[in-house]
Design an enzyme around this catalytic site. Structure first.
Site, PDB file in Angstrom:
ATOM      1  N   TRP A   1      42.988   9.682  28.610  1.00 26.29           N
ATOM      2  CA  TRP A   1      42.821   8.337  29.138  1.00 26.29           C
ATOM      3  C   TRP A   1      41.668   7.597  28.464  1.00 26.29           C
ATOM      4  O   TRP A   1      41.793   6.424  28.119  1.00 26.29           O
ATOM      5  CB  TRP A   1      42.575   8.385  30.645  1.00 26.29           C
ATOM      6  CG  TRP A   1      43.728   8.899  31.431  1.00 26.29           C
ATOM      7  CD1 TRP A   1      43.846  10.137  31.998  1.00 26.29           C
ATOM      8  CD2 TRP A   1      44.941   8.195  31.752  1.00 26.29           C
ATOM      9  NE1 TRP A   1      45.059  10.247  32.647  1.00 26.29           N
ATOM     10  CE2 TRP A   1      45.751   9.079  32.522  1.00 26.29           C
ATOM     11  CE3 TRP A   1      45.415   6.916  31.473  1.00 26.29           C
ATOM     12  CZ2 TRP A   1      47.004   8.713  33.004  1.00 26.29           C
ATOM     13  CZ3 TRP A   1      46.668   6.551  31.962  1.00 26.29           C
ATOM     14  CH2 TRP A   1      47.451   7.442  32.713  1.00 26.29           C
TER      15      TRP A   1
ATOM     16  N   ARG B   1      51.470   8.343  31.413  1.00 27.50           N
ATOM     17  CA  ARG B   1      51.336   9.735  31.000  1.00 27.50           C
ATOM     18  C   ARG B   1      52.334  10.577  31.779  1.00 27.50           C
ATOM     19  O   ARG B   1      52.398  10.511  33.017  1.00 27.50           O
ATOM     20  CB  ARG B   1      49.917  10.229  31.278  1.00 27.50           C
ATOM     21  CG  ARG B   1      49.667  11.695  30.926  1.00 27.50           C
ATOM     22  CD  ARG B   1      48.195  12.049  31.139  1.00 27.50           C
ATOM     23  NE  ARG B   1      47.959  13.481  30.980  1.00 27.50           N
ATOM     24  CZ  ARG B   1      47.458  14.274  31.931  1.00 27.50           C
ATOM     25  NH1 ARG B   1      47.139  13.760  33.116  1.00 27.50           N
ATOM     26  NH2 ARG B   1      47.272  15.556  31.707  1.00 27.50           N
TER      27      ARG B   1
ATOM     28  N   ASP C   1      53.408  19.500  36.224  1.00 26.21           N
ATOM     29  CA  ASP C   1      52.331  19.847  37.148  1.00 26.21           C
ATOM     30  C   ASP C   1      52.901  20.584  38.356  1.00 26.21           C
ATOM     31  O   ASP C   1      53.671  20.013  39.132  1.00 26.21           O
ATOM     32  CB  ASP C   1      51.599  18.578  37.595  1.00 26.21           C
ATOM     33  CG  ASP C   1      50.346  18.885  38.401  1.00 26.21           C
ATOM     34  OD1 ASP C   1      49.710  19.920  38.131  1.00 26.21           O
ATOM     35  OD2 ASP C   1      50.001  18.100  39.291  1.00 26.21           O
TER      36      ASP C   1
END
Length: 433
Positions: free
Chosen positions: A401, A51, A55
């Site tokens: 996920w 992924r 961030d």
């Protein structure tokens, strides 16, 4: 040893001296390019099961779920190669002349800002949290830096582990400040009744493949020993954070200290030998036995101060030697800091680490061919393969996920609560058929 789903997360730093004048943020541009490429799968996920996302000002990449430390090395290195490819594309398309974009895999910037480099381990909910983790895992996490530290220059000092240097308490729920040896974040990305995702934030961004493997091999083994209730006699630490602060600034093994609750003072080498002897009782395969021997040789080498030999697999040692060699007869804080950061560049043509790897100065765990395959494909023995297969079969409306929302003529939710599953549960498989 039991199979254990695990992974890593890294915040990479992309830097260009003319970043502002170029009018783009390379972190977000890299993500845009990735999502427009053939590597994109769905949402924030890419084809190899990992992924990639933005961030706190960084390009962050979380590896897919892997089942063992050796695969962890391969898929983490695949992530480096993906970002390096994006860096080259950006340089070619969006810069002119000799303007370069640099990509770093490290934990800190020269101004002391820290970046995330986290480990994740799937552990049983049956282990009392955080009590037993404080008692049985903290002695390992606070002393493993002697062979898992990446090395760095902070506050004008060379330290074994930047994240250990910045750790401030034993237990904390924070990840950006007031960080603890044990992090209490509880986001299992799985069936929360069965599993906890242990979020380890005191590790460094490592380049060395052997160091990465040993870190995950030993920590996975300690977690299994905890699940087997085999660490009742673990050494009790009196002040793990204070010892961490002392040892992280000390390159001489003879001056390392760990204070126990009974008043005695030992070395972190002694603590790691305790775990080594325990791990010896659970290894089963030839690969595990080779890793155990490597760990034993590393611990013995530290005790005997065989630094030149150990630099092949201990990153803080190799980085220190690389800085000394790079600065040569022109030492100075600015030159040393530049060499320190250049070590962590992921571009092979610029990185001090990859130069040393080409020269045969560091040991390896995986191969270039395995890494190239891992850029495109997930491991076949975890949920990552199942998620990829579902994305190949259905139109994806939402992905995470442990959850997919698919369009197969109607909107349908598919829960992937078992991180070890490689096939759909019967109720989903019947519906899909």
């Amino acid at each position: 040893m039991h199979t254990r789903v695990q992974g890593t997360e890294h915040e990479y730093t992309l830097f260009c001296r003319k970043m502002g004048s170029l009018g783009f943020d390379p972190h977000t541009l890299a993500l845009d390019l990735l999502r427009e490429s053939d590597l994109h799968l769905a949402g924030e996920f890419i084809k190899n099961g990992s992924r990639a996302y933005y961030d706190v000002g960084h390009f962050e990449l979380s590896t897919c779920e892997v089942s063992n430390p050796w695969d962890l090395v391969t898929w983490e290195k695949a992530g480096e190669k993906i970002l390096d490819w994006l860096r080259k594309v950006m340089e070619e398309k969006y810069t002119v002349g000799d303007v370069k974009i640099h990509a770093f895999k490290n934990n800190t910037s020269p101004d002391g800002t820290s970046y995330g480099s986290h480990e994740n381990y799937c552990v049983s909910r049956d282990i009392a949290f955080p009590d037993r983790f404080i008692r049985e895992l903290v002695p390992h996490l606070s002393t493993r830096i002697i062979y898992t530290g990446a090395g760095d220059i902070l506050d004008g000092k060379y330290v074994l582990s930047p994240m250990a240097y910045l750790t401030s308490t034993v237990v904390s729920g924070e990840t950006m400040h007031d960080t603890g040896i044990v992090n209490t974040r509880d986001e299992p990305h799985a069936d929360a009744r069965r599993w906890r995702r242990l979020h380890v934030i005191v590790g460094d961004a490592l380049m060395n493949e052997v160091a990465i493997m040993l870190r995950h091999f030993t920590t996975s083994a300690v977690l299994e020993l905890m699940e087997r209730d085999a660490l009742e006699d673990v050494p009790r630490l009196k002040s793990p954070v204070e010892d961490l602060w002392h040892n992280v600034e000390t390159r001489n093994p003879e001056k390392w200290e760990v204070h126990l609750q009974d008043g005695s003072v030992v070395s972190p080498i002694d603590i790691q030998r305790y775990y080594l002897e325990k791990i010896e009782t659970i290894v089963e395969t030839d690969r595990e036995r080779r890793a155990l021997r490597l760990l034993e040789e590393t611990i013995d080498g530290l005790a005997n101060r065989k630094s030149k030999e150990l630099a092949r697999r201990i990153e803080w040692l190799d980085r220190y030697f690389a800085i000394q060699e790079q600065t040569g007869d022109r030492p100075g804080p600015d030159v040393e800091m530049m060499a320190c950061k250049q070590y962590s560049e992921i571009g092979e043509e610029r990185s001090l680490f990859y130069r040393r790897q080409r020269e045969g100065l560091v040991d390896r765990v995986t191969t270039d061919d395995a890494i190239l395959r891992a850029i495109q494909e997930p491991p076949q023995d975890t949920r990552a393969a199942l998620r990829r297969n579902l994305c190949d079969r259905f139109n994806i409306e939402m992905i995470d996920w442990s959850l997919l929302v698919v369009d197969d003529g109607g909107r349908r939710r598919i829960d992937l609560n078992d991180p070890y599953a490689t096939e759909l549960e019967e109720r989903y498989a019947a519906a899909a058929g």
